[in-house]
Design a protein around this motif. Structure first.
Motif, mmCIF file in Angstrom:
data_model
loop_
_atom_site.group_PDB
_atom_site.id
_atom_site.type_symbol
_atom_site.label_atom_id
_atom_site.label_comp_id
_atom_site.label_asym_id
_atom_site.label_seq_id
_atom_site.Cartn_x
_atom_site.Cartn_y
_atom_site.Cartn_z
ATOM 1 N N ILE A 1 0.854 -1.194 0.000
ATOM 2 C CA ILE A 1 0.000 0.000 0.000
ATOM 3 C C ILE A 1 0.895 1.251 0.000
ATOM 4 C CG2 ILE A 1 -1.740 1.283 1.315
ATOM 5 C CD1 ILE A 1 -2.665 -1.438 2.478
ATOM 6 N N MET B 1 3.797 4.608 1.418
ATOM 7 C CA MET B 1 4.151 3.726 2.531
ATOM 8 C C MET B 1 5.102 4.451 3.483
ATOM 9 S SD MET B 1 6.240 0.137 2.545
ATOM 10 C CE MET B 1 5.198 -0.672 1.354
ATOM 11 N N TYR C 1 2.451 -1.122 9.335
ATOM 12 C CA TYR C 1 2.340 -0.288 8.118
ATOM 13 C C TYR C 1 2.022 -1.181 6.932
ATOM 14 C CZ TYR C 1 7.141 -1.805 7.063
ATOM 15 O OH TYR C 1 8.263 -2.562 6.803
ATOM 16 N N SER C 2 1.582 -0.535 5.855
ATOM 17 C CA SER C 2 1.177 -1.248 4.637
ATOM 18 C C SER C 2 0.094 -2.291 4.934
ATOM 19 C CB SER C 2 2.376 -1.910 3.941
ATOM 20 O OG SER C 2 2.006 -2.279 2.609
ATOM 21 N N ALA C 3 -0.836 -1.903 5.808
ATOM 22 C CA ALA C 3 -1.978 -2.761 6.137
ATOM 23 C C ALA C 3 -3.190 -1.841 6.291
ATOM 24 C CB ALA C 3 -1.702 -3.501 7.447
ATOM 25 N N VAL C 4 -4.354 -2.463 6.532
ATOM 26 C CA VAL C 4 -5.558 -1.666 6.753
ATOM 27 C C VAL C 4 -6.007 -1.893 8.193
ATOM 28 C CG1 VAL C 4 -7.957 -1.299 6.037
ATOM 29 C CG2 VAL C 4 -6.202 -1.823 4.322
ATOM 30 N N PRO D 1 -5.484 3.037 5.960
ATOM 31 C CA PRO D 1 -4.151 2.421 5.905
ATOM 32 C C PRO D 1 -3.350 2.717 7.173
ATOM 33 C CG PRO D 1 -4.422 4.037 4.130
ATOM 34 C CD PRO D 1 -5.678 4.068 4.939
ATOM 35 N N THR D 2 -2.517 1.768 7.561
ATOM 36 C CA THR D 2 -1.631 2.014 8.707
ATOM 37 C C THR D 2 -0.315 2.602 8.177
ATOM 38 O OG1 THR D 2 -0.796 -0.262 8.576
ATOM 39 C CG2 THR D 2 -2.593 0.161 10.128
ATOM 40 N N TYR D 3 0.247 3.487 8.974
ATOM 41 C CA TYR D 3 1.523 4.118 8.638
ATOM 42 C C TYR D 3 2.491 3.863 9.790
ATOM 43 C CZ TYR D 3 -1.162 6.620 5.076
ATOM 44 O OH TYR D 3 -1.957 6.928 4.007
#
Ligand code: NAP
Ligand code: ZN
Ligand code: ZN
Length: 346
Positions: free
Chosen positions: A56, A59, A116-119, A125-127
């Motif tokens: 995602i 990133m 990160y790179s997840a929902v 999105p997670t950062y």
């Protein structure tokens, strides 16, 4: 919502650049953390390059986060403003599946929410930690003991727990012979922790150029894998091999170093599919396994163990504008032994 400065890759393989991201408002069970330091894990590089598949973007990598609690939600019971804390690779999970209930949140049957790179559960999105602040549910936060400096503690949140968990699971300790393949971020923590657990430790590195460091970190023996004699000298001598290499290896050669019932545990996550020669496993009931980070309670246990034994990462502290250069050095195995970003420079 708070807007915070961050470093992000705008697209796959693109250099990281300064930007901002929004952090959610502090919820009932959340803590707002002022991030002080964040480690650069090789996994960050695999993901920025989409080496493990679709990711995602933009990133903001970073899952070796150490900082200080700046605000707490009304329902928070474990942490107070001013506490020194850490966040690792996950920021949530289902909490009710068999693995979550067993303290193995990293193997949550729904999949944990990665840092990160997840929902996230809010659908956003997670950062990660290459940023100045983060908001996380207190149940996915751990306490950094006073004895550990925050900068050298940051890499424990991934490299530390990723090596501690399999060393404990496979019972490394007095009387066991453990080898660590690859003396990078994970590898150097594996050497320190295995030594602190009382195991006999061998480093298997591509060359002897880091031998002095390896011995200082706690190794008893240090061999170059480029020297074929290594594989005859050590044949059948090891109980446990932790493979921390980020690229494919000739696995059969390493299996032959194991004693009967010995195990090779793969921690490295190469981007390529690897071929395995099963003959050399079969010979002595050897096994090949893998291990992913560790659960939240075990991560706390690891931090307490490290504080008690004076174990922390060997770091090179960098500014945020050196991240892209640091990535190149990690890819060239030129890291001694973890780059840590001072987030004040973001
Ligand atoms: P790193 O700092 O780059 O260390 C990897 C080391 O492997 C290098 O320092 C080098 O050590 C050796 N190496 C590199 N390329 C090699 C090659 N082509 N052949 C042989 N040896 C090579 O990386 P890291 O941050 O420790 O991460 C290592 C791997 O573990 C990555 O794939 C990462 O994604 C993965 N990882 C997995 C988990 C998990 O939960 N299982 C957690 C974190 C990271 P020498 O110079 O000593 O040979
Ligand atoms: Zn990592
Ligand atoms: Zn679960």
């Amino acid at each position: 919502m708070t807007t915070v400065a961050a470093y992000a890759a705008p697209a796959a393989k693109a250099p990281l650049e300064r930007t901002t991201v929004d952090r959610r408002a502090v919820g009932e069970n959340d803590v707002l953390i002022d991030i002080a330091f964040v480690g650069i894990c090789h996994s960050d590089i695999h993901q920025v390059r989409e080496g493990w598949g679709k990711a995602i973007f933009p990133m903001v990598p970073g899952h070796e986060i150490a900082g200080v609690v700046a605000e707490t939600g009304s329902g928070v019971t474990k942490y107070a403003v001013g506490d020194r804390v850490g966040i690792g690779c996950m920021v949530d999970s289902c909490r009710v599946c068999v693995n979550c209930r067993a303290g193995l949140e990293q193997y949550c049957t729904d999949g944990p929410v990665w840092t990160y790179s997840a929902v996230g559960k809010d659908g956003l999105p997670t950062y990660g930690g290459y940023s100045q602040k983060v908001v996380v549910d207190e149940n996915y936060v751990v306490r950094v003991p006073e004895a550990l400096p925050l900068d050298a503690a940051a890499p424990l949140l991934c490299a530390g727990i990723t090596t501690y968990s399999p060393l404990r699971h496979w019972n490394a300790g007095p009387g066991t012979s453990v080898a660590v393949v690859g003396l990078g971020g994970l590898g150097h923590m594996g050497v320190k922790i295995a030594h602190a657990l009382g195991a006999e430790v061998t480093v298997l590195s591509q060359s002897l150029r880091k031998k002095d460091d390896g011995m200082r970190l706690g190794a008893d023996r240090y061999h170059a894998t480029s020297d074929p004699a290594t594989f005859t000298d050590l044949a059948g001598s090891l109980d446990l091999i932790l493979n921390t290499v980020s690229a494919p290896l000739d696995f059969g050669a390493y299996f032959s170093l194991l004693r009967t019932d010995g195990a090779m545990v793969n921690l490295g996550l190469p981007e390529e599919t690897v071929a395995i020669e099963l003959q050399s496993l079969f010979g002595n009931r050897r096994s090949m396994s893998s291990s992913g980070i560790g659960g939240i309670a075990e991560t706390q246990e690891m931090l307490d163990f490290c504080a008690e034994h004076g174990v922390a990462a060997e770091i090179e502290l960098i500014r945020a504008d050196q991240i892209n250069e640091a990535y190149e050095r990690v890819l060239a195995s030129d890291v001694r032994y973890r780059f840590v970003i001072d987030t004040a420079t973001i």
